[in-house]
Design an enzyme around this catalytic site. Structure first.
Site, PDB file in Angstrom:
ATOM      1  N   ALA A 271       0.698  -1.226  -0.049  1.00 53.54           N
ATOM      2  CA  ALA A 271       0.049   0.096  -0.020  1.00 53.54           C
ATOM      3  C   ALA A 271       0.753   1.342   0.070  1.00 53.54           C
ATOM      4  CB  ALA A 271      -1.077  -0.139   0.986  1.00 53.54           C
ATOM      5  N   SER A 272       0.392   2.246   0.389  1.00 54.67           N
ATOM      6  CA  SER A 272       0.923   3.488   0.580  1.00 54.67           C
ATOM      7  C   SER A 272       2.432   3.534   1.289  1.00 54.67           C
ATOM      8  CB  SER A 272       0.122   4.703   1.188  1.00 54.67           C
ATOM      9  OG  SER A 272      -1.146   4.726   0.489  1.00 54.67           O
TER      10      SER A 272
END
Length: 629
Positions: A330-331
């Site tokens: 993810a981020s």
């Protein structure tokens, strides 16, 4: 009148004949006596040792003596794995005339259960008949006394005192430390192939998981032998000779068990893992996977009921989520992606784009949404990391291309084993054109690249890979291999291992490291940063990046509502960080399954762990309840 025939005897000739016969007879007798004497000499003198050994075999036995297993300590000298005395009831099948009758009598005497008898028969199948097989381990003092009073009824059965492994910290260290358990057929085959079978002649257990398995050669030691005289019942009368075993080496780990306990407390009630690494040398200070289990269950043989419970648990406690859990990063990889974009010249520190809340490709109907429905407006690379703008990285990844992404992320440690001293590790998935073709027999599409740009889609990582990559970032390309073992005692002196390093990553523009690290500083220390609320008020300065990983894909017009979703379909919460910012000492990775937002769930846990590391405090945290990544 007939004439008598007169025979005249030749006494001289007869005497000579007799003398010759006597001579040859005496020579023959002398030869036979010489042969007898020489044979007696051969048997009594030349072969004396051999035949004495054969004779002594009826009363002298050579018994292997197991070495004491090496102890394991944490970096502060706290004992993590020790050896405790215990008594076990053992049977030598070769010396028991009626095994079934003996087992029945023992069951009546000591209450041996049907499961114990079944386990005994199962283990006996993999052993030679002259080797003892444990029927019951961990006998109580009362059971030892009761059997000793009746031992004369059970030839071939004896109580043996041994040192057995014990883990004082229980489930706190299981996935890292591992455990020892009984040697099985598979283990025996590997030992035979390695030429180590003789060294385990008196050993019952072997490392099965974790550090216990990886460093088995150091911990086990060398077998010893004792020559004993026995009576006709096989009981030892006296010891004739003794060659002591060489004990295993005592190991010291990088782990700080107090920090590990704090990590465990913070993950209570969640599925996930926390890893803390020394940024200065790659030493693993804490590595915990939740839920865990008590390794002591396996040392003496876990019951079928307990093992089934562990196998069938939906929480999968047997999996080491820190090294085997595979999650979309993810981020948390946006700093890594930014570094790549800067290095390739796809973006510059001044590059700005407008985020309206979605991203689209030409001739593609689908739109990729930003986590913030109305978008973030104008952003550059620093702000895009601080506020975790998806749209910026969708565009940057598309313009960079999957080939360059795959190459750079591979250098940072994704898609490969980290080199940690554990066998239980996954290499996860770093997608590429070749990988997708080989795995799915499909071409690579532009949309695949867009998803990879924010750490979603086909990309998965382990928390340890993520921690290793962050260590590389904070060291400006210097790549340490994560290590659990800190050193070992040699002749009473602690010898510290040298850190393991890989060739460093060289950037064309070293200033790009500083741009990325400054943006991670902003995530925590600037008000618009997604980790700001979780770290507000610390007396140390840290930096990091939050991440919220989707477990299932959602339609463009579908709103995420955790309350309406099954628990196992909710987002994973992720966080990476380091501190202090100016001179990093530790790197931390938090991964929480189905827990929600990285800023609201994972970042506060990282804060608590860092608070303890820097001052031992455990303050109440101000949680960030928004959906920020």
């Amino acid at each position: 009148m007939a004439r008598k025939r007169v025979i005249i005897r030749d006494h001289t000739a007869e005497a000579n004949l007799f003398a010759r016969r006597t001579f040859f007879t005496l020579v023959g007798i002398a030869l036979l006596i010489s042969l007898l004497i020489s044979n007696l000499y051969y048997l009594q003198v030349t072969r004396h040792t051999d035949y004495q050994t054969r004779s002594n075999g009826n009363r002298i036995k050579v018994l292997p003596v197991a070495p004491n297993r090496g102890l394991i300590y944490d970096r502060n000298g706290i004992l993590l794995a020790e050896n405790r005395p215990s008594f076990s009831l053992e049977i030598i099948p070769e010396q028991v005339e009626d095994l079934d009758a003996t087992l029945a009598e023992l069951s009546t005497l000591l209450g041996i259960s049907a499961d114990e008898i079944e386990d005994f028969h199962h283990e006996r199948k993999g052993q030679r008949r002259f080797k003892p097989v444990a029927l019951r381990t961990r006998l109580s003092e009362q059971e030892v006394a009761l059997f000793s009073a009746n031992q004369h009824r059970f030839p071939g059965v004896a109580v043996e005192a041994r040192l057995t492994r014990h883990y004082p910290q229980g489930e706190v260290l299981t996935h890292m430390l591992g455990y020892v358990a009984k040697i099985n057929k598979k283990d025996l085959q590997k030992l035979t192939e390695a030429g180590e079978e003789e060294n385990y002649a008196a050993t019952h257990n072997i490392g099965k998981q974790g550090v216990e398995k990886f460093h088995e050669s150091l911990l086990h030691g060398k077998v010893g032998y004792q020559e004993v005289e026995v009576n006709n019942q096989g009981r030892i009368i006296r010891t004739l000779d003794f060659k002591p075993p060489v004990p295993g080496e005592d190991l010291v780990l990088n782990i700080d068990v107090r920090l590990q306990q704090v990590v465990r407390q913070q993950l209570e009630g969640y599925r996930g893992s926390v890893i803390v690494i020394d940024a200065r040398d790659g030493g693993v200070l804490a590595l915990y996977s939740n839920p865990s289990y008590d390794p002591n269950l396996f040392v003496h043989g876990i019951s079928s009921k307990d093992y089934r419970a562990l196998l069938q648990s939906p929480d999968r406690p047997l999996i080491n989520r820190a090294t085997q859990g595979q999650y979309p990063p993810a981020s948390t990889v946006k700093p890594h992606m930014a570094l790549l974009g800067l290095e390739q010249g796809v973006i510059t520190p001044q590059t700005r784009m407008f985020d309206s809340g979605s991203y689209a490709l030409k001739n593609v109907e689908r739109k990729w949404r930003d986590w913030k429905k109305w978008g973030h407006g104008w952003v550059d690379v620093t702000r895009a990391i601080e506020v975790s703008c998806d749209t910026f990285f969708y565009d940057m990844a598309f313009r960079t291309g999957i080939d360059k992404i795959s190459d750079m992320m591979s250098e940072l440690g994704f898609g490969d084993y980290t080199g940690i001293d554990l066998y239980e590790e996954s290499d996860a998935t770093l997608p590429s054109r070749g990988w997708k073709k080989a795995r799915y027999n499909q071409a690579w599409y532009p949309g695949d690249t867009v998803n990879v740009g924010i750490g979603q889609g086909l990309w998965t990582t382990t928390p340890l890979q993520l921690a290793k990559s962050v260590t590389t970032l904070v060291n400006r390309g210097r790549r340490f291999v994560p290590q659990l073992m800190r050193g070992r005692y040699v002749n009473g002196e602690l010898v510290i291992n040298e850190p393991k390093e890989l060739p460093p990553i060289q950037l064309r523009n070293p200033e790009n490291w500083e741009i990325v690290l400054d943006a991670m500083y902003g995530v925590v220390n600037r008000e618009h940063g997604t980790g700001h609320k979780a770290f507000k008020g610390t007396h140390y300065v840290s930096a990091g990046k939050t991440g919220t990983a989707q477990v299932v894909s959602m339609a463009e017009d579908e709103e995420y509502d955790a309350a309406k979703m099954a628990e196992h379909l909710r987002d994973n919460a992720m966080y990476i960080g380091f501190a202090p910012y100016d001179n990093p000492e530790i790197v931390i990775t938090v991964a929480m399954e189905n827990a929600g937002g990285g800023g609201s769930q994972a970042a506060p846990i990282a804060r608590r762990v860092m608070d303890y590391y820097f001052d031992g405090a455990k303050p109440e945290l101000v949680l960030n309840n928004d959906a920020a990544q």
